[in-house]
Design an enzyme around this catalytic site. Structure first.
Site, PDB file in Angstrom:
ATOM      1  N   GLN A 199       0.549  -1.151   0.024  1.00 39.87           N
ATOM      2  CA  GLN A 199      -0.122   0.035   0.099  1.00 39.87           C
ATOM      3  C   GLN A 199       0.979   1.165   0.174  1.00 39.87           C
ATOM      4  O   GLN A 199       1.761   1.450   1.118  1.00 39.87           O
ATOM      5  CB  GLN A 199      -0.780   0.033   1.267  1.00 39.87           C
ATOM      6  CG  GLN A 199      -1.982   1.275   1.332  1.00 39.87           C
ATOM      7  CD  GLN A 199      -2.803   1.437   2.388  1.00 39.87           C
ATOM      8  OE1 GLN A 199      -2.085   1.930   3.450  1.00 39.87           O
ATOM      9  NE2 GLN A 199      -3.708   0.939   2.256  1.00 39.87           N
ATOM     10  N   HIS A 243      -3.365   4.382  -1.246  1.00 35.27           N
ATOM     11  CA  HIS A 243      -4.137   4.696  -0.038  1.00 35.27           C
ATOM     12  C   HIS A 243      -4.620   6.029  -0.403  1.00 35.27           C
ATOM     13  O   HIS A 243      -4.136   7.178  -0.241  1.00 35.27           O
ATOM     14  CB  HIS A 243      -3.556   4.882   1.072  1.00 35.27           C
ATOM     15  CG  HIS A 243      -4.145   4.697   2.165  1.00 35.27           C
ATOM     16  ND1 HIS A 243      -5.379   5.161   2.222  1.00 35.27           N
ATOM     17  CD2 HIS A 243      -3.747   4.245   3.741  1.00 35.27           C
ATOM     18  CE1 HIS A 243      -5.814   4.832   3.666  1.00 35.27           C
ATOM     19  NE2 HIS A 243      -4.725   4.624   4.081  1.00 35.27           N
ATOM     20  N   HIS A 288      -9.432   7.807   4.430  1.00 29.24           N
ATOM     21  CA  HIS A 288      -9.070   8.291   5.860  1.00 29.24           C
ATOM     22  C   HIS A 288      -8.815   9.494   5.926  1.00 29.24           C
ATOM     23  O   HIS A 288      -8.359   9.618   6.852  1.00 29.24           O
ATOM     24  CB  HIS A 288      -8.099   7.119   6.439  1.00 29.24           C
ATOM     25  CG  HIS A 288      -8.539   5.640   6.235  1.00 29.24           C
ATOM     26  ND1 HIS A 288      -8.085   4.611   6.574  1.00 29.24           N
ATOM     27  CD2 HIS A 288      -9.971   4.896   5.874  1.00 29.24           C
ATOM     28  CE1 HIS A 288      -8.659   3.468   6.342  1.00 29.24           C
ATOM     29  NE2 HIS A 288      -9.701   3.840   5.925  1.00 29.24           N
ATOM     30  N   TYR A 335      -6.048  10.806   4.210  1.00 29.37           N
ATOM     31  CA  TYR A 335      -4.651  10.955   3.813  1.00 29.37           C
ATOM     32  C   TYR A 335      -4.717  11.824   2.533  1.00 29.37           C
ATOM     33  O   TYR A 335      -5.602  12.300   1.899  1.00 29.37           O
ATOM     34  CB  TYR A 335      -4.114   9.877   3.878  1.00 29.37           C
ATOM     35  CG  TYR A 335      -3.869   9.085   5.114  1.00 29.37           C
ATOM     36  CD1 TYR A 335      -3.303   9.769   6.133  1.00 29.37           C
ATOM     37  CD2 TYR A 335      -4.529   7.806   5.354  1.00 29.37           C
ATOM     38  CE1 TYR A 335      -3.303   9.085   7.368  1.00 29.37           C
ATOM     39  CE2 TYR A 335      -4.404   7.386   6.673  1.00 29.37           C
ATOM     40  CZ  TYR A 335      -3.933   7.999   7.720  1.00 29.37           C
ATOM     41  OH  TYR A 335      -3.773   7.550   8.943  1.00 29.37           O
ATOM     42  N   ARG A 394      -7.760   2.402  -2.765  1.00 30.01           N
ATOM     43  CA  ARG A 394      -8.635   2.417  -1.653  1.00 30.01           C
ATOM     44  C   ARG A 394      -9.346   3.862  -1.367  1.00 30.01           C
ATOM     45  O   ARG A 394      -8.476   4.935  -1.330  1.00 30.01           O
ATOM     46  CB  ARG A 394      -7.785   1.723  -0.450  1.00 30.01           C
ATOM     47  CG  ARG A 394      -8.800   1.487   0.649  1.00 30.01           C
ATOM     48  CD  ARG A 394      -7.797   1.056   2.110  1.00 30.01           C
ATOM     49  NE  ARG A 394      -8.585   0.346   2.798  1.00 30.01           N
ATOM     50  CZ  ARG A 394      -8.407   0.025   4.115  1.00 30.01           C
ATOM     51  NH1 ARG A 394      -7.300   0.677   4.758  1.00 30.01           N
ATOM     52  NH2 ARG A 394      -9.172  -0.808   4.771  1.00 30.01           N
ATOM     53  N   GLY A 406      -8.996  -7.438   8.946  1.00 28.97           N
ATOM     54  CA  GLY A 406      -8.004  -6.591   9.945  1.00 28.97           C
ATOM     55  C   GLY A 406      -7.893  -7.288  11.434  1.00 28.97           C
ATOM     56  O   GLY A 406      -6.746  -8.111  11.661  1.00 28.97           O
ATOM     57  N   ARG A 407      -8.447  -6.540  12.034  1.00 29.04           N
ATOM     58  CA  ARG A 407      -8.164  -6.914  13.393  1.00 29.04           C
ATOM     59  C   ARG A 407      -8.182  -8.390  13.928  1.00 29.04           C
ATOM     60  O   ARG A 407      -7.536  -9.175  14.499  1.00 29.04           O
ATOM     61  CB  ARG A 407      -9.092  -6.246  14.370  1.00 29.04           C
ATOM     62  CG  ARG A 407      -8.964  -4.621  14.625  1.00 29.04           C
ATOM     63  CD  ARG A 407      -9.855  -3.938  15.333  1.00 29.04           C
ATOM     64  NE  ARG A 407     -11.306  -3.903  14.168  1.00 29.04           N
ATOM     65  CZ  ARG A 407     -12.449  -3.645  15.061  1.00 29.04           C
ATOM     66  NH1 ARG A 407     -12.631  -3.629  16.331  1.00 29.04           N
ATOM     67  NH2 ARG A 407     -13.508  -3.652  14.280  1.00 29.04           N
TER      68      ARG A 407
END
Length: 368
Positions: free
Chosen positions: A112, A179, A182, A184, A232, A343-344
């Site tokens: 990424q 990316h 979010h 960025y 993304r 993910g988590r």
């Protein structure tokens, strides 16, 4: 993990264990490891610990690994010295070893590519003498942070993204992910709150998509037609979970179409709850992933609290895992997505995918 799933997961998720193809990308199943920042690469160089980390998750059964965010050359790509970089000989050697380890376990991997823009802040530890840069030099509240990107800066940034993408291709990666989510840098161009430019990279909604599309087009020209580019994006931002870049499907189409035209192969829609409809005023109750696929016709990766009991940085989830797995399968059956990113749950148990495949849900180590 709910005991209700034991012996039942294969019935409701079996189609997610079919292979997937998009261009040169070949996956053994529809599960991806979501990108998760770790800051465990001293001086930006992936080391043995990083290699073992990615190898373990490949051995655990995912079809695709999307690496943690990796800094492009810049300028002012990010605040942390121990985030891996995707340029330079030392980092390239570390990433080459990661690719070899992942491929040896039968998974595909993409890096990424990341520039944090405003989120770098005022006091970065990495390259502290370099001012933070962003589309307009202001954050979403209007506060001045660093400086606005000049035309020359934009040219340099395009070259930085291309440099990293070409390196990924040379090292044997299976594609790249940009990316653009979010809050960025690339997302700061998308978001009206942080893009106040009056040139071709701002103003109208398609103008806000122009610089991300320019990055995609430059990468496509450099790597050829068969090297996959994943993009993304998100509505929500790290600083504002209620933020939106599009209020309607039509507005979303204005942002995504330039990326499609520039050469994106796959979209990765970042969600905090994959099961929620995106545009509640619309008759279709599609998720953001579903709308993305409907609008673009391209393969889509969904993500958002799969396999865990709490929403990302949020409250506990009312539905059981079994209920949400059924919703996930229903979304897949409706054609809302092609790949699901985890993910988590994978942080807690790298073998999560293999255990789900084998119906060994009671053996899964839950994320806490």
């Amino acid at each position: 993990m709910s005991q209700e799933l034991v012996g039942d997961a294969s019935i409701h998720l079996e189609e997610l264990f079919t292979d997937f193809r998009a261009g040169s990308l070949r996956l053994r199943n529809r599960f991806a490891m979501a990108p998760m920042t770790r800051m465990k690469s001293p001086d930006g160089v992936p080391n043995t610990e990083n290699i073992d980390y990615y190898r373990a998750h490949a051995a655990g059964g995912v079809g695709l690994i999307i690496s943690e965010g990796t800094y492009v050359r810049g300028p002012a790509a990010g605040p942390h010295a121990n985030v891996p970089r995707f340029y330079g000989d030392d980092s390239a050697a570390g990433w080459r070893a990661v690719v070899e380890a992942v491929h040896a376990e039968g998974a595909a991997i993409v890096p990424q590519l990341w520039h944090t823009g405003l989120e770098r802040g005022d006091s970065p530890e990495f390259e502290p003498a370099t001012p933070t840069v962003s589309p307009s030099g202001v954050d979403y509240t209007g506060r001045e942070v660093g400086r606005a990107l000049t035309t020359a800066d934009l040219d340099t940034l395009v070259e930085s993204y291309v440099e990293s993408a070409v390196l990924a291709q040379r090292l044997g990666f299976d594609g790249i992910e940009l990316h653009g989510a979010h809050g960025y840098l690339l997302d700061q161009f998308f978001w009206a709150a942080t893009n106040h430019r009056d040139d071709e990279y701002g103003a109208a909604r398609r103008g806000r998509a122009a610089f991300p599309a320019r990055v995609v087009a430059a990468i496509r020209a450099a790597v050829g037609s068969d090297f996959p580019i994943i993009y993304r994006y998100s509505q929500w931002k790290g600083v504002d979970y209620s933020a939106t870049i599009a209020e309607t499907p039509g507005e979303l189409e204005e942002l995504l179409t330039p990326l499609v035209d520039a050469g994106v192969d796959i979209f990765h829609t970042s969600l905090r709850r994959h099961w929620l409809p995106e545009f509640t005023s619309h008759a279709d109750d599609l998720s953001l992933a579903g709308w993305t696929k409907k609008i673009t016709g391209l393969p889509v990766i969904t993500v958002g609290s799969v396999g865990v009991d709490k929403v990302f940085r949020g409250d506990e989830i009312d539905e059981t895992q079994a209920q949400r797995f059924r919703v996930l399968q229903q979304q897949f059956d409706r054609g809302e997505f092609d790949i699901v990113a985890i993910g988590r749950a994978l942080l807690a148990d790298p073998a999560w995918v293999n255990k789900v495949r084998d119906g060994r849900l009671s053996e899964i180590t839950p994320f806490r």
